[in-house]
Design a protein around this motif. Structure first.
Motif: not given
Length: 430
Positions: A311-315, A317-324
């Motif tokens: 599982e990817a770390p929460l940080a 995933l936060v970066l993912l949703v910001v960039v997306v």
């Protein structure tokens, strides 16, 4: 109309605000299934492919209707078309609240797509009619950006409402908001400062097709469409259906955390919008470069998440949703390219052509994810597996590859068109 100068300054913002509220409601209805996907699977006893069909039909109807809606707005004005859209949205969402079979629910989502399609172009036309030309780019960007608040309301608040009130009362309450906005629209929205309802000239089928063909032939229109194709589909797929299941079942996050991640994605959309609006206005000859840079960032972050062991770390995933999330307002670059490439007489048609791009891409991705999840998840599994989500989300790289190649091609054509002196006075190249 009042001669009060204060009222004259306030009235455009009142009209725009009501149009924006209707568009926001349309985005809410479009996104309201994102956090209810797992409940819908249980309510209608369906698999992932059938669940994806809800969004597939809704987006297909939306995309197919963009050009006809542009023509309707040119012919009958924003007020009438927006009124029809709001009525259809309200009735469709009420029908979805009471639907107890898969077939009825599908029919309701189809009409959600119809009503949704009748809103955005109308609001953009109101902006063009009520604001000075110098303000139109900013107000258009704010329309697209602030409208995404509908997706915020469809995330955590919708999750809480479904838990507290259940399926029928939650969706019925959402539909009731449309009645309030309907009254406000009838009372305050006019097509122009001098005309309550605007009616354009009737066009023969031959004239209509000729105008569409002329808009499509311009390389700037095609460049705008491919920019719109490649930028928003990742955020759309997460926001409309697959984000919540991906974060919960694919990445092992708590349901509330998943809702917060989706909310953060929309916050990124709203934050990036004004910044991109300023950049586009300041550096108009680098618009497609901005779009390609944003897509490249999404490719890198998604590749990191999917390649992460376990599982990817929460940080991350936060970066993912910001960039997306930045991809949402980046899609508005496509409209700006089309706006500076076409005369006003065919602007609505060109806008409709551009607006199809991202929704066709979203449609392909949403359906593809559902098919791959069913293919890669064992029949006896209680939930979709993380491995299945890795396969499914990898489909995005194919669409990004196609979009990047096409944007690279058509920006060369658009720049050549400008150099040849055949473009409008405003810059066409991106």
């Amino acid at each position: 109309m009042s001669n009060d100068p204060v009222a004259g300054r306030v009235r455009p913002y009142l009209v725009w605000g009501l149009g924006l509220a209707i568009y926001l409601l349309a985005v809410f209805h479009r996104s309201s299934l994102a956090v209810a996907g797992l409940l819908a699977r249980e309510r209608f006893d369906i698999n992932a492919s059938q669940l994806a069909t809800f969004v597939m039909l809704q987006l297909l109807v939306y995309a197919v209707m963009q050009v006809p809606v542009g023509l309707l707005v040119d012919r009958f004005g924003s007020r009438r078309v927006l009124l029809c859209g709001l009525v259809v949205l309200t009735c469709a969402q009420a029908g979805f609240a009471f639907a107890d079979t898969y077939a009825l629910a599908l029919l309701a989502r189809v009409f959600v797509g119809v009503g949704d399609a009748l809103t955005f172009i109308c609001v953009l036309r109101l902006v063009s009619s009520w604001f000075p030309l110098r303000q139109v780019p900013l107000m258009s960007q704010l329309t697209g950006t602030l409208g995404q608040l509908g997706a915020v309301i469809a995330a955590v608040p919708m999750t809480l409402a479904l838990g507290a009130f259940g399926w029928t009362r939650t969706y019925l309450g959402a539909a009731a908001v449309g009645i309030v906005l309907l009254v406000a629209l009838l009372a305050f929205v006019h097509d122009t400062p001098t005309q309550r309802s605007l009616r354009g000239p009737a066009l023969s089928p031959r004239d209509t097709l000729a105008g569409l063909a002329e808009a499509w032939r311009h390389p700037g229109t095609r460049l705008g469409m491919w920019v719109h194709f490649m930028t928003p589909f990742s955020a759309n797929a997460l926001g409309t259906l697959w984000g919540y299941p991906f974060f919960v079942q694919g990445e092992g996050q708590d349901e509330k955390v998943a809702g917060l991640l989706l909310t953060l994605m929309v916050v990124a959309v709203m934050t990036a919008g004004p910044v991109l609006g300023w950049l586009v206005g300041t550096f108009p000859f680098h618009r497609s470069t901005m779009a390609m840079g944003i897509v490249s960032a999404m490719v890198v972050v998604w590749a990191t998440v999917l390649a992460w062991p376990g599982e990817a770390p929460l940080a991350l995933l936060v970066l993912l949703v910001v960039v997306v999330g930045v991809g949402g307002p980046a899609s508005m670059i496509g409209f700006d390219v089309a706006r500076t490439s076409n005369p006003l007489s065919r602007l609505a048609s060109a806008t409709g052509l551009v607006n199809q791009g991202g929704f066709y891409a979203t449609l392909l991705l949403v359906v593809g994810i559902g098919l791959v999840l069913d293919w890669r998840t064992p029949e006896d599994a209680a939930a979709y597996t993380p491995e299945a989500f890795r396969w499914a989300m990898s489909l995005q790289f194919v669409l990004w590859g196609i979009g990047l190649v096409q944007v690279w091609r058509y920006r060369r054509f658009a720049r050549a068109h400008l150099r040849a002196g055949e473009a409008a006075a405003a810059p066409t190249a991106a």
